[in-house]
Every structure is written in C-alpha cells, then in structure tokens.
Scaffold this motif. Structure first.
Motif, PDB file in Angstrom:
ATOM      1  N   TRP A 238       0.931  -1.202   0.152  1.00 48.21           N
ATOM      2  CA  TRP A 238       0.180   0.313   0.059  1.00 48.21           C
ATOM      3  C   TRP A 238       1.085   0.948  -0.280  1.00 48.21           C
ATOM      4  O   TRP A 238       1.389   1.400   1.079  1.00 48.21           O
ATOM      5  CB  TRP A 238      -0.680   0.119   0.769  1.00 48.21           C
TER       6      TRP A 238
ATOM      7  N   HIS B  75       0.401   3.780   0.308  1.00 50.05           N
ATOM      8  CA  HIS B  75       0.038   5.276   1.590  1.00 50.05           C
ATOM      9  C   HIS B  75       0.624   4.813   2.968  1.00 50.05           C
ATOM     10  O   HIS B  75       0.547   5.834   3.288  1.00 50.05           O
ATOM     11  CB  HIS B  75      -1.388   5.643   1.283  1.00 50.05           C
TER      12      HIS B  75
ATOM     13  N   TYR C 253      -0.739  -3.152   9.851  1.00 43.72           N
ATOM     14  CA  TYR C 253      -1.604  -3.740   8.810  1.00 43.72           C
ATOM     15  C   TYR C 253      -2.986  -4.712   9.623  1.00 43.72           C
ATOM     16  O   TYR C 253      -3.853  -4.472   9.909  1.00 43.72           O
ATOM     17  CB  TYR C 253      -2.240  -3.131   7.196  1.00 43.72           C
TER      18      TYR C 253
ATOM     19  N   LEU D 127      -5.976  -6.240  12.685  1.00 40.99           N
ATOM     20  CA  LEU D 127      -7.007  -6.788  12.658  1.00 40.99           C
ATOM     21  C   LEU D 127      -7.656  -8.018  13.442  1.00 40.99           C
ATOM     22  O   LEU D 127      -8.636  -8.351  13.481  1.00 40.99           O
ATOM     23  CB  LEU D 127      -7.834  -7.322  11.258  1.00 40.99           C
TER      24      LEU D 127
ATOM     25  N   LEU E  68      -4.273  -4.405  -4.767  1.00 47.65           N
ATOM     26  CA  LEU E  68      -4.169  -3.238  -2.998  1.00 47.65           C
ATOM     27  C   LEU E  68      -5.290  -3.937  -2.253  1.00 47.65           C
ATOM     28  O   LEU E  68      -4.544  -3.898  -1.427  1.00 47.65           O
ATOM     29  CB  LEU E  68      -3.859  -2.148  -3.525  1.00 47.65           C
TER      30      LEU E  68
ATOM     31  N   SER F 214      -5.368  -6.380   0.464  1.00 45.21           N
ATOM     32  CA  SER F 214      -6.028  -6.007   2.515  1.00 45.21           C
ATOM     33  C   SER F 214      -6.720  -7.283   3.042  1.00 45.21           C
ATOM     34  O   SER F 214      -7.281  -7.710   3.231  1.00 45.21           O
ATOM     35  CB  SER F 214      -6.562  -5.013   1.826  1.00 45.21           C
ATOM     36  N   SER F 215      -8.010  -8.014   1.770  1.00 39.01           N
ATOM     37  CA  SER F 215      -8.913  -8.782   2.157  1.00 39.01           C
ATOM     38  C   SER F 215      -7.664 -10.379   2.741  1.00 39.01           C
ATOM     39  O   SER F 215      -8.740 -11.331   3.433  1.00 39.01           O
ATOM     40  CB  SER F 215      -9.572  -9.556   1.286  1.00 39.01           C
TER      41      SER F 215
ATOM     42  N   ALA G  68      -9.564  -8.574   6.250  1.00 41.22           N
ATOM     43  CA  ALA G  68     -10.193  -7.221   6.294  1.00 41.22           C
ATOM     44  C   ALA G  68     -11.230  -7.395   5.489  1.00 41.22           C
ATOM     45  O   ALA G  68     -11.182  -8.155   4.542  1.00 41.22           O
ATOM     46  CB  ALA G  68      -9.300  -5.598   5.759  1.00 41.22           C
ATOM     47  N   SER G  69     -12.643  -7.008   6.583  1.00 41.60           N
ATOM     48  CA  SER G  69     -13.545  -6.688   5.729  1.00 41.60           C
ATOM     49  C   SER G  69     -13.670  -5.810   4.141  1.00 41.60           C
ATOM     50  O   SER G  69     -12.886  -4.924   3.709  1.00 41.60           O
ATOM     51  CB  SER G  69     -14.675  -6.515   5.837  1.00 41.60           C
TER      52      SER G  69
ATOM     53  N   TYR H  42     -13.693  -1.900   5.586  1.00 40.13           N
ATOM     54  CA  TYR H  42     -12.286  -1.662   5.964  1.00 40.13           C
ATOM     55  C   TYR H  42     -11.316  -1.787   5.276  1.00 40.13           C
ATOM     56  O   TYR H  42     -11.260  -0.266   5.313  1.00 40.13           O
ATOM     57  CB  TYR H  42     -11.991  -3.050   7.055  1.00 40.13           C
ATOM     58  N   THR H  43     -11.439  -2.292   3.470  1.00 44.42           N
ATOM     59  CA  THR H  43     -10.702  -2.384   2.805  1.00 44.42           C
ATOM     60  C   THR H  43     -10.542  -0.707   2.258  1.00 44.42           C
ATOM     61  O   THR H  43      -9.957  -0.252   2.112  1.00 44.42           O
ATOM     62  CB  THR H  43     -10.449  -3.091   1.747  1.00 44.42           C
TER      63      THR H  43
ATOM     64  N   LYS I 246     -10.036   2.140   5.134  1.00 49.05           N
ATOM     65  CA  LYS I 246      -8.227   1.828   3.986  1.00 49.05           C
ATOM     66  C   LYS I 246      -7.117   2.071   4.185  1.00 49.05           C
ATOM     67  O   LYS I 246      -6.242   2.609   3.608  1.00 49.05           O
ATOM     68  CB  LYS I 246      -7.578   1.018   6.232  1.00 49.05           C
ATOM     69  N   ILE I 247      -7.862   1.253   2.928  1.00 53.55           N
ATOM     70  CA  ILE I 247      -6.762   1.388   1.047  1.00 53.55           C
ATOM     71  C   ILE I 247      -6.975   2.540   0.615  1.00 53.55           C
ATOM     72  O   ILE I 247      -6.477   2.598  -0.135  1.00 53.55           O
ATOM     73  CB  ILE I 247      -6.684  -0.411   0.660  1.00 53.55           C
TER      74      ILE I 247
ATOM     75  N   PRO J  80      -7.733   6.191   1.236  1.00 48.39           N
ATOM     76  CA  PRO J  80      -6.745   6.960   0.863  1.00 48.39           C
ATOM     77  C   PRO J  80      -6.159   7.188  -0.412  1.00 48.39           C
ATOM     78  O   PRO J  80      -5.344   8.294  -0.819  1.00 48.39           O
ATOM     79  CB  PRO J  80      -5.514   6.366   1.299  1.00 48.39           C
ATOM     80  N   LEU J  81      -6.025   6.169  -1.710  1.00 44.88           N
ATOM     81  CA  LEU J  81      -5.544   5.745  -2.505  1.00 44.88           C
ATOM     82  C   LEU J  81      -6.498   6.693  -4.350  1.00 44.88           C
ATOM     83  O   LEU J  81      -5.287   7.032  -4.832  1.00 44.88           O
ATOM     84  CB  LEU J  81      -5.282   4.662  -3.485  1.00 44.88           C
TER      85      LEU J  81
END
Lengths: 366, 432, 574
Positions: free
Chosen positions: A86, A88, A97, A101, C467, C471-472, C476-477, C480-481, C484-485, C488-489
């Motif tokens: 990621w 950022h 991260y 969780l 990306l 996260s998943s 991450a749900s 949530y992804t 958080k991801i 911002p992108l």
C-alpha cells in the motif's frame, strides 16, 4: 495445514481456466505450482486464497470445507506478483495492518513486527514508504507483511519474477530459510522450473488448465509423465517412434534415428503403439572407442556447438535424418576438442531412455 | 436558580404567546421591496385594528409560473386545502384561470372599501364578478428608450405601438416573451382587438421583425436598453421610472402609447381552504384600503409613504388619488383617463392558452426566420402587400376561437402547433 | 489455542458486521437514488406519456416532425461537440504543465485556473451584456480607438453559436482540467521514463502511452463537459440562442399551460445522454489501465527554465484572464456609481457593498449556502464513492445501468428534479413548505453526484485491485479495506470531485429557487436573485453580493486546490 483440492474447476464462460483439479498439499511442505503462463496456476492460487470463486469442486483446509469461505476468513498470507504494497503506508504500517485486524495486544503486535523485520532484514527501513524502496526490499516487505500474521498457508505468486538474477538467487535462499524456520505450508506459483526444482518439496505441473503431474523434484525430472513435462522440466530430446518389441520392461522402439532400446516407461505400451522417447542431453555419451559399443549406438554430426566453460553444448544431427536435431552436453575430454562438421560416435544407456506417450499437438498457451 | 427558572418560564410564555398570535401564510412572486413594505405595515395595522399580533410567513418559488405550478401540485395532492392563505401577485389572466379551477374563495370587502373601487377602470377589471380576486395595484406598459442610441442612429422616440413596426427600428427593440410576461401578452391582445385580426397580425409580425430578441424575464428588455444593446424596450412603468431615476432623464425616457395604453392589475386572492381565512380576508381588506394604497403612490420619506423605497405604481382605489393629490410620484390618474380601450379580459384569458402557442409558433420560436424575411421585405421597399403577406396568420379569427375547446387534447394541440410552425417557416422562407 | 480461536471468532464477527454495515450502506445508497432521483423524476416525466390521463406515445413523432425541435437538437448537439473539443484543447496543455513541470507560484496559479468555474448566477448576464452589447464597453472602446466604425454584433444571430460555445468553454474547462490533472498525477512516471529510454519521441509518448493511461480521467471530464454543454440552459438564454434543446424544454414546461412535448423532449435528452455516455464509455473510458507499479513512483517533475516559465505564466494568466472577463465586468458593475454608454463607469462607489452588509438577507444566504453545499458535498462523497466502488468492482448486477443512472441528473433540467420533489414530498415530513433543508441538501447532492462518481470511478479504475485483494487476505472486510486502503489511494480524485460538487452546489439555481420558499432558508443564489429582481439599483447590489460570494468561494477553491496539490504530491510523488 493440509490443503486438498477436490475436482476444483474454474470456468469463465466457455473458457475453462482450471479443469477438475485434484491435489493434496502436505502440511508444512513448500509446494510449487509450475507451468507456462496461462496454464491456470495463478487462478488455482487465487481460488486457494479465496480471491476467485470456485465454479465447481471442493477445497479443504485440514479437512474443513473452505470452498465458499471468503478470503478474509481463510487465514492465509499472500505475496502478490506486484507485491501490492500500500503506497500510502510505511513499511511498518504495511506490516501492522494485518495484525491490527487480529485484535492482538500492542506488545504482541510489536514483537511480531520485530520478528518478521528481523527475518526479512528490514529493521532499518520501517519508516520508509514503499516508493522509497528497491525492488528486493519491496519483495521482502511483501513477504514480511504476509508472514507477520502467521498464516495457515503462505501463498506466493511469482514472488521473484520482478527481481534481477542475483537478487533472485538471494531471495530463494531467504524464502527457503524462512520456510524452514516457520514451517508454514507454502504454495508457490512460478513459471521458472529451476526455481521449483531447487526449492520445492513437491511440484505440481499444470498445463492448459490441467494438472498433469505432482511429484518430488527428483522424481519429476527423472520420471516425467508426458513429453510436455519432460520438455518443460529441464531439457530433453524427444524422438517420435513406434514400439516394435516388448520383453517385460524392455522396449524396442523404431525411430527415424534407428532402433532404441529402453528400460524405463511412464506406462504400459503395446507393440505397434506410437510413443515419444525422452533422452536427456546429459544422457548421451561419446563412444571414444568409435566402434559402436554400448547401448543404442548412434552416429552424429556436429551442427553447432556452444562453449559453456565446464562443458560444451552440442546440437547434433544424425546421418539418417536431417530434421531431427539432438541436443547433448559433453564435458571436455582431456585432450580433445570438436568443431562443427565433425562426426561423433555416441551411445545412450538404455536406462536413460524413457518411453512416453506420443506427443499431441499443443494447444494455445504453450 | 431562580433566574434560570424565570428564564425558562419567560421562554415558555413567549413561545405560548407566539403560538397564540394570529398567523398568515402568503405565497407571492412579489419582490422583496413589496414584502418589506407591506408585511410590517400589515402587522402594525393588525395590532391596531384587532388588538392582536400577527405573524406572516412569506413563501416564494421564484416566479409566477413556479408559484402556480406549486399551487396546482398542492391542490392535486389535497383539493381541500394547500395550507396557504393568500396568493398575491402575477397577471390577471392567471387569476382568471385559477379562479375557474376553484383555487380561490370569494371575499366581499367591507362597504367603505367597495365604495371606492369600481369593477373596471381605464378598461381594466379590478375584480371579477364573484369577487374571487381583487386587483391591488396597477401598472402600465409602455416604451422605454435610450436617448443616446436614438440620437446616434437618428431615430425619433416611438409614440404608438404602430411606430414600432417602422423598419427604422429594425434590430433595435427588445420585448419580453409574451408567453411569460402578462403585460407583453396584454399588449398583443389590445393590438389584435383594436386593429382586427388580419391587420393586428400584420402589425405584430412587423414588430417582431424589428425585435432583436424576445427575452425570458420581463426585466431583461430594460437591461438591454441600459447596457446599450437596443434603443427601445417595452417595459412596465415603475421599472422604467426607477432606471430613469438612477441614470438620468437626459439618457433614458419612457412613454405610454396614446390611446392604446396597456394597463395590468396586480391581483390578490384568498385560497380555497385557507387555514387562516379570517386573517387572510383582513389582509385583502388591508391591501385595498387607502393606507396600504398610499404606499404605492407616495414617495419614500412621506409620512404615509413607503419606508424603504418609492414604488411609483398606480393605486386602484379612487379615494387614494383624492387624498394624495399633488404628492404622488406619478402624475397619471387612470380614473381620469379617457379613450381607453376596454380589453375583453374573459375572452383573452379563455384564449390565452391557444394564443400563446400561436404567438410562439408564428413570432417567437420562428423568430430567426422571421427576422431574415423581414429584412428582405424592407430591402424590397417595405411594400404594403409584402408586409401583409408576411403577417398573414394561418387561421381566421373564427377558426382560432373554435380551437379553445379542443386545446385540452395535447396531441391535437401539438399537431396544430407543428402545422403552424411549418406554415410560418414556409411563409418566411418564401419571401424573396 | 482456545484464546486464539476466540479471537478469530470475534474478529470474524466484526468482519461480518462491517460487511453488513457496508452492504447496508450500499443498499441505502441505491434506495436514496430511487427515492430522490428515479421516483420524483419518473413522476414528472410520465407527463411525456399522458394525454388527458390516457397513455400515449404520440408526442414523440410530433416532436420529431417539428422542424424547430429538430433544429434545436442539431444545434445543441453541435454546441456539445464544439465545447468538448475546445475545452480539451484549452485544458490539456494546462493539465500537462501541472503534472510535469515545477515553477514558482505553481500552487497559486493552479488554483487560479479553477476560479472561472465560479460564476454567480443572474449577475453574470449583466456583466457579459455590459461588455458585449452593441454599444457595450468593448465596441465603444474599439470605436473610440478608431479600430471599428460601426458596432460589432458580438452576440448577434450570426455569432450566437460561437458565443454560447466560448462562454461554455470558459466556464467548463476547469472540470476537464481537474480531471485530467488527477489522471496524469496517477500515471507512474516510470512508464514514460521507460519510453524515453527506448528512444520514443516526446509527442509519441503522449500519444501512445500517456494518453491511453489518462483516458479514464479525460473521459470523466469530457462526458461531463459534453452533457453540460448539451443541456445547459443559462448560457443560451443569456445569449438569446433560443433554437436549442434546453431553451425549448424550458419554454414548454414552464409555460402557464405546460406542453407535455417538453417532457418528451426531456425524455429524449435523457436517452441521448445515456446513449452517449455508454457509447463513449465503451469507446473511450472502459479500458482499465491500472497502475500496477503505483508506489514506486519517484518524482519526474521538470523544473521549468526561464523561457519555459515565461511561456507557462503567459498561458495560464492569459487563459484565466480571458475566462474571467465576465467576472471582471460584474466586478466593475458592482462598484459603478453611474455607468451609461461609456467604456468604463463615470464614477465608482462601494455603496452597493455597504448595502449588502447592512441587509440581513446576504448573511442568511451565505450561511445557508455554506451549510447546504457543505452537507451536500458530504452526501456526495459518501454516495459517490460507494456508487463508484460498486460500479467499478461490479458489486451489483448491471453496473453499467447504475453508472448511466447517476449520469441522468446532468441531463435533467433543474426544474424537473426540484419540482419532482415538490410533487412527491408535499404534505409529508419532508414538505419543503415546512423545512426545505433536507430536500435542498439532497437535491444539491443528487444534481452534483455525477461529478463525484466520474471522479471516483476514474480513480478506482487507475488503482490496482491487488491492493484491495492483499487487504482482504489479511482478514479485512471489504468495507474496512475501502476505508483504509482504497479511499486514501483515490483521495486526490475525491478531493477534485468534492471541489466541483461544493462549488456548483454553492451556485445552484433551480433547486434553490423552488425548494427554499421562506427567507430564513434562502441560499446565496436565491438571495442574489431576490436582490437582482429589485427595481432600480437591485442588480447592482446583486452584483456586489455575487462578487462577495465569488470571493468567498474562490478562497475555498484556492485552499482546496492547495490541499489537492499536496495530496497528489503525498500520494504519488513520494
């Protein structure tokens, strides 16, 4: 964790990406999915991760059906081909991260991050953004990020394909070391057969959506099931022929280069059936006596040779057929050198000739 | 503690008091200047006359057609009431139509007011037979001009509507779209009524040929004159007077065409099912009374005049003129004017829907073709027969009158409009 | 072990909850679209199919049989095309400069480029007429200088088409510029560096590499510009170009005796808009070119040299100046004491500004506008992001349908939506008669939703899905992804979208006029309108208020564009 595929299929409309895949991956193994691009290996990995739905069939983790479990619930760690860091978040945040969780205590989060940073030698880069890292460093962050959550299964999708040769070697050792340290069941997708041979506990070769053979690296090299695998794993000479005689395990096969006697076969072949013979380049030996001794004597002419230092690679043509080119690796004789056009008397030990099913025309994607 | 408690008590009492005050809800496209004069005046009057406070809620959606659409939606949803008491402002034609639809309830003002307001003045109705609406003011519609441009271009100031058909003024006139401006529409009706159908259309067509643009807002023609885009605009008196006041009589002028002056009342009505019917009727009475009428005609600064700005409009109450003799802004007294043409308001209203579509098809929507044709006619010497041919309407007056009953069928209506547009385009393109 | 199992269970539960909330929000979003777009509009547009209460399709052949409407459609179509082409020509160099070059005062100049999109309604018309009337300032000036003898009819019949197009371009190029800039900022400079090392000439790089990658962003801007120019009512009205679709619609549906053919024309415009949208989506914007390597980006900005800087300054300031001509004329109007048939006013005064500050209404208006536009921008951010996400990640069946639906507000005449609300919600708890704030906020939001959705879609299309997948895999749900991801992108795109939403909401006319019926709820635009209508100097006071509103909004835009520049920097140029 043991992973089992049971008749797993993936179809996109008419196109079958993965066809009835049956596979058991032993707990704690470093298992490779190997195949040329487009063979369905990444799709298989993504189904395993839960990023791709399974069209039909079942998927089990330690006997538990996870076929329709979303990726988030599978407890896997994945390293993407492009790393998917990621941009950022700093290295530290990237790793943190997944841990956050998991509702771990702050101290546990900290210690796990420190652990993986140490393993991947990233301790000095925690506050950098991915954009400020080199390719190898990014790869290690991706790995650290996946390892930090202590996944049940670690999935690596062509993790080294973006690295240069030297770095690739280093990272292979790194991954092996980490695998040994953690003992996590790891599934590794690659198209690089050398990577799989040198690292894998076991290897599954896929081709055009089919899983063709699963075996240990040694077994796969020695006893490939099909001419495709023989050609894909290492190098080989494939010679078409017809079985003329069969006595127990000993076959006599007629080819354009003459008759070959073979003592190994991938199956049972009747007299008259069409077969392919696989002869590894290193199996071809020079008959220094020059009078046709040894198994399967054959007269060859040097067409082209490449000097490799410790050995020389030869492209040879037989007297009988201009079309069939034979590859051979010869170590240098102490006081002899060949040049193009020279004739060489060779032989092939019959235990090095492998009878395989006849080659079929390869579909697209090979 | 005590302080807090008393504060709470006061608050409760105050809110109770506010609750007990009478209330009035007005829907009006009138501008703020009118609102800010009349609302405080009404409140003061209410307190004095009835000994109670009144709160006034003023609603507006931007323009007459928006407000009408809102009323229609409200009544469609609940035919008994809209929750609104008063509708004030907009053209008389709108009120005639809405009265027909049953939107208003009749109201008979007290005798002393009735005595001072005739039903008709200078050809204009000030209330309908059932007294469902009453005019609260009047405005006249005339010619507003830029003296500098007239001088530049060597043009005289136009004196009659017919002058505006003179080719001298080509491209130098700005008019509000008669489909959106009540005054513009009344002017068209008056011209047709006074000249007859054929000659009337001839004049309207020639005027439209001279017109640079038909604007959407009725205030735009004035701006076109002020900014120097055209020499002449057709405008409502008090707008024009306000501009002349700002920029000087040496620069701008306004005149009412002789004998064909167009006057328009500014009506008010109590809405059917008004939640505060009594207050609403008191409001109407107040608007018609002399003190309220004086606000229209007296200048700012006069003790009985407006507080914020002079309005310079015309009163509908005869007594007002008597009481303000010599103090009014405008000198014009419609009650003394002669030679007024009395417009058949009922007929005009009844025909308005058809007439709008006909004017749209012949003059406005096909305006660019008309202007080109008109220029050719002028170039060819402005021959009377060419002008007559250019102004020829597609239907006779009798045919026109017969259309009204069929106009509810929108398919028929649009078929007819299409045939008119085609007629007009062919007519204008055939000019050599 | 038990402990870790429990933990796993609880985090699984949290994930389910988060997913449920997420999907609930998506469902709510779609419900909002239904109740505040589809239903109210359908109620109004149904008039296109009714004659005296009976179903009919007869209006459509009548519509196409009328030469006037046919001409109007052709004219409007050409306005749309010409405006889009010219807007592209104006904004492309500006966006490239913004993305590729560094120069002094860049933040300020980039912000300045956005200012022309702020045009206070109503008063803009006076400004333009002041300058371009036949005896307006420009002609008077030219005649005084002896350059021309007779006035040029700038806004006359021969020039109407181009007058409309130019005004549209000057007003709309910031939309294109914003979208293009965001798109260019998202492109990994290494792809260009790669091309440079391969010896690909610069112009070829733009054609073969940059252009295909920036296409989603370009498309996002172009489709909005095209539809805007096609359906804009204000500009053709101002110029007096009546043979255009929006003016014809406006005439028919605001007539006292409204003509249902007007609604069938609205229906046709919606169909054409959707068709154009889908067509260009497939032709232009549908290919997804994700930036796989995003995050490896290193700065590739060139320092502009002296000559370069001069060129850049000239270009930007020139563009801004030309685009600001109407604003300048409003400014001069607002300080003119007496201005009649002279190039510039004879005397200047600030008394109209004083009048603005003395009155209560302007303060109410400014306060309300900030409140409504601010809230509606938040609504747009939430709705736009979710809708874009659902569309790009194909979380609903027929995402293309949803995508087209959210473009419809662009094609709707303002009055249709606002009046649809009046009809639908009268005598309910949302009745605008009582308190119009909820409906105003929703109306503002729905009308500006297309900007946000287009902007967010462009951003999401440029963001690699891996990306999110990464996260998943960490448990991450989906939502949530998203938080958080993904967010911002695509922050730069979201800010760009929010900037457009906020600015245009501040300038909203139709909804404000129709829904805000009581003075206490008047937004700025209605306050301007009310002042504007006043006889005498009303339009001058309105100009002064317009200028004040413009200044405030300009300050907001400059601030936002500075943040935007920073965000782009933070995200993509580390």
């Amino acid at each position: 964790m043991e992973v089992v595929f049971n008749k797993v299929c993936k179809r996109y409309g008419d196109f079958t990406a993965v066809n009835e895949l049956d596979l058991k991956i032993e707990s704690g193994s470093l298992h490779f999915l190997l195949g040329p691009s487009g063979c369905g290996k990444t799709t298989t990995l993504r189904m395993l991760a839960g990023l791709e739905t399974v069209t039909s069939g079942k998927l089990y983790f330690d006997g538990k059906d996870v076929t329709s479990l979303p990726a988030a619930d599978r407890g896997i760690g994945m390293v993407f081909q492009n790393y998917a860091l990621w941009p950022h978040m700093t290295v530290y945040k990237n790793i943190e991260y997944g841990l956050k969780l998991r509702k771990l205590t702050a101290s546990e989060v900290k210690s796990r991050i420190d652990d993986v940073l140490t393993i991947t030698q990233l301790t000095n880069f925690t506050h950098r953004l991915p954009g400020q890292l080199s390719g190898g460093q990014q790869q290690r962050v991706a790995l650290a990020r996946a390892l930090a959550i202590r996944p049940n299964v670690l999935l690596l999708d062509e993790p080294l394909s973006n690295l240069d040769a030297k770095l690739r070697m280093e990272m292979r050792d790194n991954i092996l070391k980490i695998h040994k340290q953690t003992g996590i069941t790891t599934v590794y997708v690659t198209h690089d057969q050398k990577e799989s041979l040198s690292m894998g506990t076991s290897i599954s070769v896929m081709h055009a959506g089919d899983l063709i053979q699963t075996a240990s690296p040694r077994d796969l090299y020695r006893n490939p099931n099909t001419p495709f695998i023989a050609g894909f794993i290492g190098e080989t000479n494939l010679i078409e022929g017809v079985v003329r005689k069969k006595e127990g395990d000993i076959y006599s096969v007629e080819t354009v280069l003459g008759n070959f006697v073979a003592t190994r076969a991938s199956g049972n072949y009747d007299i008259g059936s069409k077969v392919s013979l696989s002869i590894r380049p290193e199996a071809i030996a020079i008959d220094w006596s020059g009078n046709g001794q040894g198994d399967n004597p054959i007269q060859l002419k040097v067409d082209h040779l490449t000097y490799l230092g410790e050995s020389e690679q030869f492209l040879l043509k037989s007297a009988q057929s201009d079309k069939q080119i034979i590859k051979a690796n010869f170590y240098h004789a102490p006081d002899h050198s060949f040049s193009e056009g020279d004739s060489i008397q060779c032989f092939v030990p019959k235990s090095d000739v492998l009878v395989l099913p006849a080659q079929v025309e390869m579909g697209p994607g090979t | 503690m005590f302080l807090k408690l008393s504060l709470i008590l006061v608050t409760i009492f105050a809110s109770f008091a506010a609750y007990s005050a009478d209330k009035l809800i007005i829907l009006s496209p009138h501008r703020k200047s009118i609102q800010q004069e009349y609302v405080p005046a009404f409140k003061a009057h209410y307190k004095k006359a009835y000994g109670k406070d009144v709160t006034v809620e003023w609603l507006d959606q931007g323009g007459t057609s928006d407000d009408v659409r809102f009323l229609k939606a409200k009544f469609a949803n609940n035919p008994k009431t809209t929750g609104i008491d008063i509708f004030w402002g907009g053209g008389s034609a709108t009120y005639v139509e809405l009265a027909d639809m049953g939107f208003f309830q009749p109201h008979m003002p007290p005798k002393e007011i009735v005595a001072t307001i005739p039903q008709k003045v200078a050809g204009v109705y000030l209330y309908d037979d059932k007294r469902t609406w009453h005019g609260t003011a009047m405005s006249s519609f005339g010619v507003f001009y830029n003296k500098k441009i007239l001088k530049f271009d060597g043009l005289p100031a136009p004196k009659t509507w017919s002058d505006l058909a003179n080719p001298k003024y080509v491209g130098n006139i700005s008019v509000a779209d008669p489909r959106r401006s009540g005054s513009s529409n009344t002017m068209n009706n008056i011209i047709l009524q006074s000249l007859g159908w054929e000659k009337g259309w001839e004049l309207l067509t020639a005027m439209a040929g001279n017109t640079r643009s038909f604007t959407h807002a009725s205030s735009d023609p004035i701006k076109a004159v002020v900014s120097g885009d055209v020499a002449v605009a057709l405008a409502i008196d008090f707008y024009a007077q306000a501009k002349i006041g700002d920029l000087g009589a040496e620069n701008l002028g306004f005149s009412l065409p002789e004998g064909q002056t167009v006057l328009d009342p500014d009506p008010v009505a109590v809405l059917t099912g008004a939640p505060n019917k009594l207050v609403a009727e008191r409001f109407v009475n107040f608007l018609l009374s002399v003190p309220a009428q004086k606000l229209l005609v007296l200048p700012k600064g006069h003790a009985e005049g407006p507080k914020f700005a002079s309005m310079g409009r015309m009163s509908i109450n005869q007594a007002t003129y008597k009481e303000t003799e010599g103090q009014r802004i405008g000198t014009f007294n419609p009650f003394q004017a002669k030679n007024f043409l009395s417009l058949d308001l009922k007929r005009a209203t009844r025909m308005q829907r058809v007439f709008n579509d006909l004017v749209g098809a012949l003059l406005i929507d096909t305006h660019s073709d008309l202007k080109k044709a008109w220029k050719k006619v002028i170039k060819a010497g402005n021959k009377p027969e060419a002008v007559a041919a250019l102004g020829r309407p597609p239907i006779s007056e009798a045919e026109f009158l017969a259309l009204e009953s069929k106009w509810g069928d929108d398919v028929f209506r649009n078929k007819t409009i299409n045939s008119w547009v085609k007629f007009a385009k062919t007519k204008y393109k055939s000019v050599k | 072990m038990i402990n870790s199992n429990q933990k796993e269970e609880s985090s699984k539960l949290a994930r389910r909850l988060s997913d449920a909330i997420g999907y609930g929000t998506v469902a709510a979003t779609i419900a909002i679209l239904f109740f505040f777009l589809v239903w109210p509009v359908a109620i109004i547009i149904s008039k296109a199919f009714l004659n005296d209460g009976q179903f009919t399709l007869d209006y459509f052949p009548l519509l196409f049989a009328n030469e006037l409407y046919k001409n109007s459609m052709i004219n409007s179509m050409w306005i749309g095309v010409a405006t889009t082409v010219l807007t592209t020509l104006v904004s492309l160099p500006l966006a490239i400069i913004n993305a590729k070059y560094d120069f002094k005062g860049k933040g300020l100049l980039s912000g300045l480029l956005l200012v022309p999109m702020v045009m206070p309604p109503f008063v803009g018309a006076i400004g333009i007429q002041r300058f371009f009337a036949r005896r307006g300032s420009v002609n008077l000036g030219l005649m005084e200088m002896g350059i021309i003898d007779a006035p040029i009819d700038w806004l006359g019949p021969e020039n109407m088409f181009w007058a409309v197009v130019i005004l549209e371009v000057l007003h709309l190029y910031p939309i294109m510029y914003l979208n293009l800039s965001a798109a260019l900022a998202n492109i990994d400079p290494s792809v260009e560096e790669m091309a440079t090392t391969l010896g690909v000439p610069r112009w070829k790089q733009y054609r073969d590499i940059i252009w295909p990658l920036a296409r989603p962003g370009y498309f996002a801007g172009a489709i909005i510009v095209f539809i805007w120019a096609l359906t804009d009512l204000g500009t053709p009205l101002l110029v007096g170009y009546h043979e255009t679709v929006p003016v014809q619609i406006f005439n028919m549906i605001t007539d006292v005796n409204e003509n249902p053919v007007g609604y069938s024309l609205v229906f046709v415009v919606i169909l054409v808009t959707v068709a154009f949208f889908l067509l260009s989506k497939f032709a232009l914007g549908n290919q997804k070119y994700e930036m796989m390597a995003k995050g490896h980006v290193t700065s590739s900005k060139n320092e502009a040299g002296f000559l370069g800087s001069v060129f850049i300054y000239t270009l930007i300031i020139g563009t801004v100046f030309v685009a600001l001509v109407p604003h300048i004329s409003v400014l001069i109007t607002s300080v003119s004491d007496k201005w009649f048939m002279t190039v510039l006013p004879e005397k200047y005064t600030l008394k109209y500004y004083a009048q603005v500050f003395q009155a209560e209404l302007p303060f109410i208006g400014i306060k309300n506008s900030f409140l409504f536009a601010g809230l509606s921008t938040l609504v747009d951010l939430a709705l736009g992001l979710l809708i874009a996400y659902v569309i790009v990640r194909k979380l609903v069946p027929f995402p293309g349908l949803l995508d087209s639906l959210v473009m419809v507000p662009l094609a709707l005449p303002g009055i249709v939506l606002a009046f649809g609300y009046v009809v639908t919600y009268t005598d309910t708890f949302l009745d605008p008669l009582n308190n119009p704030v909820p409906l105003l906020v929703i109306a503002y939001a729905i009308r500006r939703l297309p900007y946000m959705v287009r902007s967010a879609v462009a951003g999401l299309q440029q963001t690699s899905i891996s990306l999110e997948e990464a996260s998943s895999t960490f448990g991450a749900s989906r939502f949530y992804t998203l938080r958080k991801i993904t967010v911002p992108l695509v922050m730069a795109n979201l800010i760009a979208g929010a900037l457009l939403c906020f600015s245009y909401a501040m300038l909203d006319v139709s909804d404000s006029l129709i829904l805000a019926m009581k003075e206490q709820f008047y937004p700025l635009t209605k306050a301007i309108y009310v002042l504007f209508l006043e006889q005498g100097s009303g339009s001058l006071v309105a100009s002064a208020l317009g200028m004040i509103g413009m200044l405030i909004l300009t300050a907001c835009i400059m601030g936002a564009s500075l943040i935007l520049g920073k965000k782009m920097g933070e995200l993509f140029r580390s």
